[in-house]
Design a protein around this motif. Structure first.
Motif, mmCIF file in Angstrom:
data_model
loop_
_atom_site.group_PDB
_atom_site.id
_atom_site.type_symbol
_atom_site.label_atom_id
_atom_site.label_comp_id
_atom_site.label_asym_id
_atom_site.label_seq_id
_atom_site.Cartn_x
_atom_site.Cartn_y
_atom_site.Cartn_z
ATOM 1 N N ILE A 101 2.163 -5.466 21.336
ATOM 2 C CA ILE A 101 3.559 -5.505 20.900
ATOM 3 C C ILE A 101 4.131 -4.098 20.990
ATOM 4 O O ILE A 101 3.545 -3.150 20.456
ATOM 5 N N GLY A 102 5.273 -3.974 21.658
ATOM 6 C CA GLY A 102 5.947 -2.684 21.738
ATOM 7 C C GLY A 102 6.444 -2.277 20.357
ATOM 8 O O GLY A 102 6.502 -3.083 19.439
ATOM 9 N N HIS A 103 6.761 -1.009 20.214
ATOM 10 C CA HIS A 103 7.327 -0.571 18.937
ATOM 11 C C HIS A 103 8.508 0.343 19.195
ATOM 12 O O HIS A 103 8.623 0.972 20.241
ATOM 13 N N ARG A 104 9.394 0.391 18.224
ATOM 14 C CA ARG A 104 10.546 1.293 18.314
ATOM 15 C C ARG A 104 10.158 2.626 17.711
ATOM 16 O O ARG A 104 9.350 2.687 16.794
ATOM 17 N N ARG A 105 10.770 3.662 18.212
ATOM 18 C CA ARG A 105 10.546 4.971 17.598
ATOM 19 C C ARG A 105 11.109 4.953 16.192
ATOM 20 O O ARG A 105 12.189 4.425 15.949
ATOM 21 N N PHE A 106 10.366 5.526 15.286
ATOM 22 C CA PHE A 106 10.773 5.551 13.886
ATOM 23 C C PHE A 106 11.748 6.699 13.655
ATOM 24 O O PHE A 106 11.484 7.837 14.016
ATOM 25 N N HIS A 107 12.888 6.384 13.082
ATOM 26 C CA HIS A 107 13.866 7.389 12.702
ATOM 27 C C HIS A 107 13.776 7.522 11.186
ATOM 28 O O HIS A 107 14.218 6.639 10.463
ATOM 29 N N PRO A 108 13.146 8.587 10.714
ATOM 30 C CA PRO A 108 12.848 8.679 9.283
ATOM 31 C C PRO A 108 14.079 8.593 8.387
ATOM 32 O O PRO A 108 15.095 9.199 8.639
ATOM 33 N N THR A 109 13.938 7.775 7.372
ATOM 34 C CA THR A 109 14.904 7.689 6.295
ATOM 35 C C THR A 109 14.148 8.118 5.060
ATOM 36 O O THR A 109 13.015 7.672 4.837
ATOM 37 N N LYS A 110 14.737 8.947 4.284
ATOM 38 C CA LYS A 110 14.050 9.487 3.113
ATOM 39 C C LYS A 110 13.458 8.361 2.261
ATOM 40 O O LYS A 110 14.142 7.422 1.889
ATOM 41 N N GLY A 111 12.148 8.456 2.000
ATOM 42 C CA GLY A 111 11.472 7.488 1.149
ATOM 43 C C GLY A 111 10.898 6.279 1.872
ATOM 44 O O GLY A 111 10.221 5.470 1.263
ATOM 45 N N LEU A 112 11.135 6.135 3.189
ATOM 46 C CA LEU A 112 10.607 4.992 3.932
ATOM 47 C C LEU A 112 9.479 5.432 4.867
ATOM 48 O O LEU A 112 9.484 6.554 5.377
ATOM 49 N N PHE A 113 8.528 4.523 5.101
ATOM 50 C CA PHE A 113 7.412 4.794 5.991
ATOM 51 C C PHE A 113 7.478 3.840 7.182
ATOM 52 O O PHE A 113 7.866 2.686 7.036
ATOM 53 N N PRO A 114 7.073 4.298 8.381
ATOM 54 C CA PRO A 114 7.088 3.418 9.550
ATOM 55 C C PRO A 114 5.989 2.358 9.456
ATOM 56 O O PRO A 114 4.974 2.545 8.777
ATOM 57 N N LYS A 115 6.177 1.230 10.154
ATOM 58 C CA LYS A 115 5.194 0.143 10.140
ATOM 59 C C LYS A 115 3.820 0.612 10.592
ATOM 60 O O LYS A 115 2.803 0.151 10.080
ATOM 61 N N TRP A 116 3.767 1.519 11.578
ATOM 62 C CA TRP A 116 2.481 1.925 12.127
ATOM 63 C C TRP A 116 1.630 2.703 11.143
ATOM 64 O O TRP A 116 0.449 2.926 11.377
ATOM 65 N N LYS A 117 2.176 3.114 10.018
ATOM 66 C CA LYS A 117 1.386 3.809 8.996
ATOM 67 C C LYS A 117 0.624 2.835 8.098
ATOM 68 O O LYS A 117 -0.154 3.248 7.260
ATOM 69 N N PHE A 118 0.868 1.540 8.278
ATOM 70 C CA PHE A 118 0.200 0.534 7.467
ATOM 71 C C PHE A 118 -0.830 -0.198 8.318
ATOM 72 O O PHE A 118 -0.600 -0.475 9.485
ATOM 73 N N LYS A 119 -1.966 -0.515 7.712
ATOM 74 C CA LYS A 119 -3.016 -1.259 8.414
ATOM 75 C C LYS A 119 -3.298 -2.534 7.637
ATOM 76 O O LYS A 119 -3.553 -2.492 6.431
ATOM 77 N N TYR A 120 -3.262 -3.666 8.322
ATOM 78 C CA TYR A 120 -3.513 -4.952 7.694
ATOM 79 C C TYR A 120 -4.979 -5.070 7.310
ATOM 80 O O TYR A 120 -5.862 -4.784 8.105
ATOM 81 N N GLN A 121 -5.233 -5.484 6.073
ATOM 82 C CA GLN A 121 -6.581 -5.693 5.551
ATOM 83 C C GLN A 121 -6.783 -7.203 5.372
ATOM 84 O O GLN A 121 -6.389 -7.768 4.351
ATOM 85 N N PRO A 122 -7.367 -7.902 6.360
ATOM 86 C CA PRO A 122 -7.455 -9.365 6.302
ATOM 87 C C PRO A 122 -8.239 -9.900 5.103
ATOM 88 O O PRO A 122 -7.899 -10.932 4.547
ATOM 89 N N GLU A 123 -9.296 -9.171 4.697
ATOM 90 C CA GLU A 123 -10.104 -9.677 3.584
ATOM 91 C C GLU A 123 -9.330 -9.709 2.265
ATOM 92 O O GLU A 123 -9.629 -10.475 1.366
ATOM 93 N N MET A 124 -8.285 -8.874 2.151
ATOM 94 C CA MET A 124 -7.473 -8.845 0.938
ATOM 95 C C MET A 124 -6.057 -9.379 1.178
ATOM 96 O O MET A 124 -5.263 -9.466 0.259
ATOM 97 N N ASN A 125 -5.723 -9.682 2.454
ATOM 98 C CA ASN A 125 -4.402 -10.153 2.852
ATOM 99 C C ASN A 125 -3.311 -9.184 2.388
ATOM 100 O O ASN A 125 -2.277 -9.575 1.863
ATOM 101 N N THR A 126 -3.576 -7.880 2.599
ATOM 102 C CA THR A 126 -2.627 -6.832 2.220
ATOM 103 C C THR A 126 -2.609 -5.744 3.281
ATOM 104 O O THR A 126 -3.451 -5.725 4.178
ATOM 105 N N CYS A 127 -1.673 -4.827 3.124
ATOM 106 C CA CYS A 127 -1.628 -3.643 3.980
ATOM 107 C C CYS A 127 -1.888 -2.414 3.142
ATOM 108 O O CYS A 127 -1.532 -2.362 1.965
ATOM 109 N N ASP A 128 -2.537 -1.417 3.736
ATOM 110 C CA ASP A 128 -2.705 -0.139 3.015
ATOM 111 C C ASP A 128 -2.101 0.978 3.810
ATOM 112 O O ASP A 128 -1.703 0.836 4.919
#
Length: 128
Positions: A101-128
């Motif tokens: 899946i392609g991704h868009r370049r992240f344009h930082p907004t104060k207090g927000l994190f880009p999607k690529w900084k999160f990793k899906y944890q299937p065993e817990m069904n969460t992202c870290d």
């Protein structure tokens, strides 16, 4: 005070959807969602939605229809950045379909994190 969202409805075509996208005309439209095979670029499915339905919404249903209708054994999919949602990623992982899946370049907004900084944890069904 509860904030309400105004939903515009066409008086001449109420099934259409009001679309606002950068670089596109604003107004009531329909969208066509096409599925194309990678080998020959043959359109194997077309699905129409109101213009205010995001491209990612019908994706998984359309993929399942391709598998059922044609008996496709889907090993891999390639999608543009509009399909980069947790729901789609999780479903494709559960189906054991290799996904690019392609991704868009992240344009930082104060207090927000880009999607690529999160990793899906299937065993817990969460992202870290």
């Amino acid at each position: 005070m509860t904030e309400t969202k105004e939903i515009k409805v066409s008086t001449t075509d109420p099934e259409s959807g009001y679309m606002v996208r950068d670089g596109k005309p604003e107004g009531f439209f329909y969208l066509d969602h096409r599925t194309v095979d990678a080998k020959c670029n043959i359109i194997t499915d077309v699905h129409i939605t109101p213009g205010n339905v995001h491209d990612s919404v019908p994706y998984l249903e359309r993929l399942d229809r391709q598998i059922q209708r044609f008996g496709f054994s889907v090993e891999a999919v390639a999608l543009d950045s509009g399909y980069l949602t947790a729901h789609i990623c999780k479903a494709l992982q559960e189906k054991k379909i290799f996904t690019v899946i392609g991704h868009r370049r992240f344009h930082p907004t104060k207090g927000l994190f880009p999607k690529w900084k999160f990793k899906y944890q299937p065993e817990m069904n969460t992202c870290d």
